[in-house]
Design a protein around this motif. Sequence first.
Motif, mmCIF file in Angstrom:
data_model
loop_
_atom_site.group_PDB
_atom_site.id
_atom_site.type_symbol
_atom_site.label_atom_id
_atom_site.label_comp_id
_atom_site.label_asym_id
_atom_site.label_seq_id
_atom_site.Cartn_x
_atom_site.Cartn_y
_atom_site.Cartn_z
ATOM 1 N N MET A 20 0.838 -1.190 0.000
ATOM 2 C CA MET A 20 0.000 0.000 0.000
ATOM 3 C C MET A 20 0.878 1.247 0.000
ATOM 4 O O MET A 20 1.938 1.256 0.620
ATOM 5 C CB MET A 20 -0.863 -0.011 1.267
ATOM 6 N N LYS A 21 0.441 2.270 -0.732
ATOM 7 C CA LYS A 21 1.250 3.498 -0.797
ATOM 8 C C LYS A 21 0.663 4.548 0.131
ATOM 9 O O LYS A 21 -0.544 4.787 0.125
ATOM 10 C CB LYS A 21 1.273 4.039 -2.227
ATOM 11 N N VAL A 22 1.543 5.135 0.906
ATOM 12 C CA VAL A 22 1.104 6.155 1.861
ATOM 13 C C VAL A 22 1.891 7.432 1.587
ATOM 14 O O VAL A 22 3.104 7.394 1.375
ATOM 15 C CB VAL A 22 1.379 5.696 3.320
ATOM 16 N N ARG A 23 1.172 8.544 1.563
ATOM 17 C CA ARG A 23 1.851 9.834 1.352
ATOM 18 C C ARG A 23 1.655 10.679 2.607
ATOM 19 O O ARG A 23 0.528 10.848 3.077
ATOM 20 C CB ARG A 23 1.253 10.527 0.139
ATOM 21 N N ILE A 24 2.762 11.160 3.139
ATOM 22 C CA ILE A 24 2.703 11.952 4.370
ATOM 23 C C ILE A 24 3.159 13.374 4.064
ATOM 24 O O ILE A 24 4.246 13.573 3.516
ATOM 25 C CB ILE A 24 3.586 11.313 5.467
ATOM 26 N N LEU A 25 2.288 14.336 4.342
ATOM 27 C CA LEU A 25 2.607 15.745 4.092
ATOM 28 C C LEU A 25 2.880 16.405 5.429
ATOM 29 O O LEU A 25 2.028 16.405 6.315
ATOM 30 C CB LEU A 25 1.421 16.450 3.423
ATOM 31 N N ILE A 26 4.088 16.948 5.556
ATOM 32 C CA ILE A 26 4.476 17.572 6.821
ATOM 33 C C ILE A 26 4.714 19.053 6.574
ATOM 34 O O ILE A 26 5.435 19.416 5.640
ATOM 35 C CB ILE A 26 5.764 16.910 7.375
ATOM 36 N N SER A 27 4.080 19.905 7.372
ATOM 37 C CA SER A 27 4.317 21.342 7.180
ATOM 38 C C SER A 27 4.440 22.050 8.518
ATOM 39 O O SER A 27 4.025 21.529 9.550
ATOM 40 C CB SER A 27 3.207 21.954 6.325
ATOM 41 N N PRO A 28 5.038 23.250 8.506
ATOM 42 C CA PRO A 28 5.233 23.965 9.762
ATOM 43 C C PRO A 28 3.883 24.311 10.398
ATOM 44 O O PRO A 28 2.946 24.707 9.699
ATOM 45 C CB PRO A 28 5.962 25.245 9.346
ATOM 46 N N ARG A 29 3.792 24.131 11.672
ATOM 47 C CA ARG A 29 2.598 24.474 12.438
ATOM 48 C C ARG A 29 2.314 25.976 12.274
ATOM 49 O O ARG A 29 3.252 26.769 12.194
ATOM 50 C CB ARG A 29 2.887 24.139 13.905
ATOM 51 N N PRO A 30 1.028 26.377 12.185
ATOM 52 C CA PRO A 30 0.733 27.810 12.062
ATOM 53 C C PRO A 30 1.428 28.596 13.178
ATOM 54 O O PRO A 30 1.459 28.160 14.326
ATOM 55 C CB PRO A 30 -0.793 27.871 12.241
ATOM 56 N N GLY A 31 2.015 29.722 12.813
ATOM 57 C CA GLY A 31 2.677 30.567 13.810
ATOM 58 C C GLY A 31 4.146 30.249 13.989
ATOM 59 O O GLY A 31 4.887 31.051 14.539
ATOM 60 N N ILE A 32 4.580 29.075 13.511
ATOM 61 C CA ILE A 32 5.998 28.721 13.635
ATOM 62 C C ILE A 32 6.764 29.326 12.453
ATOM 63 O O ILE A 32 6.291 29.303 11.320
ATOM 64 C CB ILE A 32 6.173 27.176 13.672
ATOM 65 N N LEU A 33 7.925 29.871 12.761
ATOM 66 C CA LEU A 33 8.797 30.473 11.758
ATOM 67 C C LEU A 33 9.006 29.524 10.580
ATOM 68 O O LEU A 33 9.320 28.358 10.763
ATOM 69 C CB LEU A 33 10.145 30.725 12.452
ATOM 70 N N ASP A 34 8.824 30.031 9.341
ATOM 71 C CA ASP A 34 9.029 29.205 8.156
ATOM 72 C C ASP A 34 9.796 30.014 7.117
ATOM 73 O O ASP A 34 9.226 30.532 6.153
ATOM 74 C CB ASP A 34 7.666 28.749 7.612
#
Lengths: 80, 239
Positions: A1-15
């Motif tokens: 099975m293929k799994v895609r994980i999207l990780i992004s900075p939490r709102p308010g965290i410096l990016d």
Amino acid sequence: MKVRILISPRPGILDPEGSAVAQALSELGYTEVTEVRAGRVIRLELDADDPEQARLRAVEMCEKLLANPVIEIYEIEIEH
Amino acid sequence: MSSVAQIVTPKQGAEADVRPRVGIVVFPGSNDDRDMASALAGLGAEVEMVWHRDRTLPEGLTGVAIPGGFSYGDYLRAGAMARFSPVMRQVEARAATGLPVLGVCNGFQILCESGLLPGALVPNRDRRFVCRDVWVRVEDPGRFDAGLSPGRELEIPIKHARGAYMIDLKRPARVALRYAGPNPNGSNDAIAGVVSEAGNVLGLMPHPEHAVDPLLGSTDGAPLLRAFLAGCRGDGTEA
């Protein structure tokens, strides 16, 4: 099975990466862009009996290693 | 009564009789391990290098230092993989019972990732690797306060790309050090270092081990490392 994980900075965290991209897009004339957050995608292939089991394992992997909940949020997509 | 007090000789007689014994954890990609060893040894500590795959810590350690560098190439997030090294399980267990632990730069990132310290470190606000001397102000260094009065300012180098400390400001940490001049990396509330709630785990972005010799421009790192070693000997207000 293929799994895609999207990780992004939490709102308010410096990016800084997101703000650099936002600036570049605006300089290219894409003035309609109001916010950019830059994260990462991790694709997994795993042996699982059903999508729910795969999702549960992926959640565990995110909590333990793939994401840091202090600074990041994640979404999991199962590709059928 | 901390476990440290059980290990070291009771506080009496000359300090020199009680040499702190500090283990320095080495990961693939650590690059400040030898500087840390040389700085601590120069200040009177006995040091022992500890490989990240070791499953036990050497006997009789009174403190652990986790040096700077790029453990596991900073892949995924700085410190994210190092925290699962066999030796870190030992460090976590011993820290929970009061063993003094110091983490500098990548060591700080590893301590945050492992949950021994609150918060996390993200890339610098200005998207640049910053390498320069900065001024930091001492606030609450927990157990490592011997000779370090609050408000004292020290000039110590930083060198990092991911040094912006992020913390939920509604649940503030114990701030050990704050940048006294302009905030070099965009950290929350100009935080440069924090100490654990119990006061025995200290993490900071500046490198005191690079500021112990006048030849290198500043010796302001020495008071910080001396305070750490005093904590390893069982001195300090909270020890």
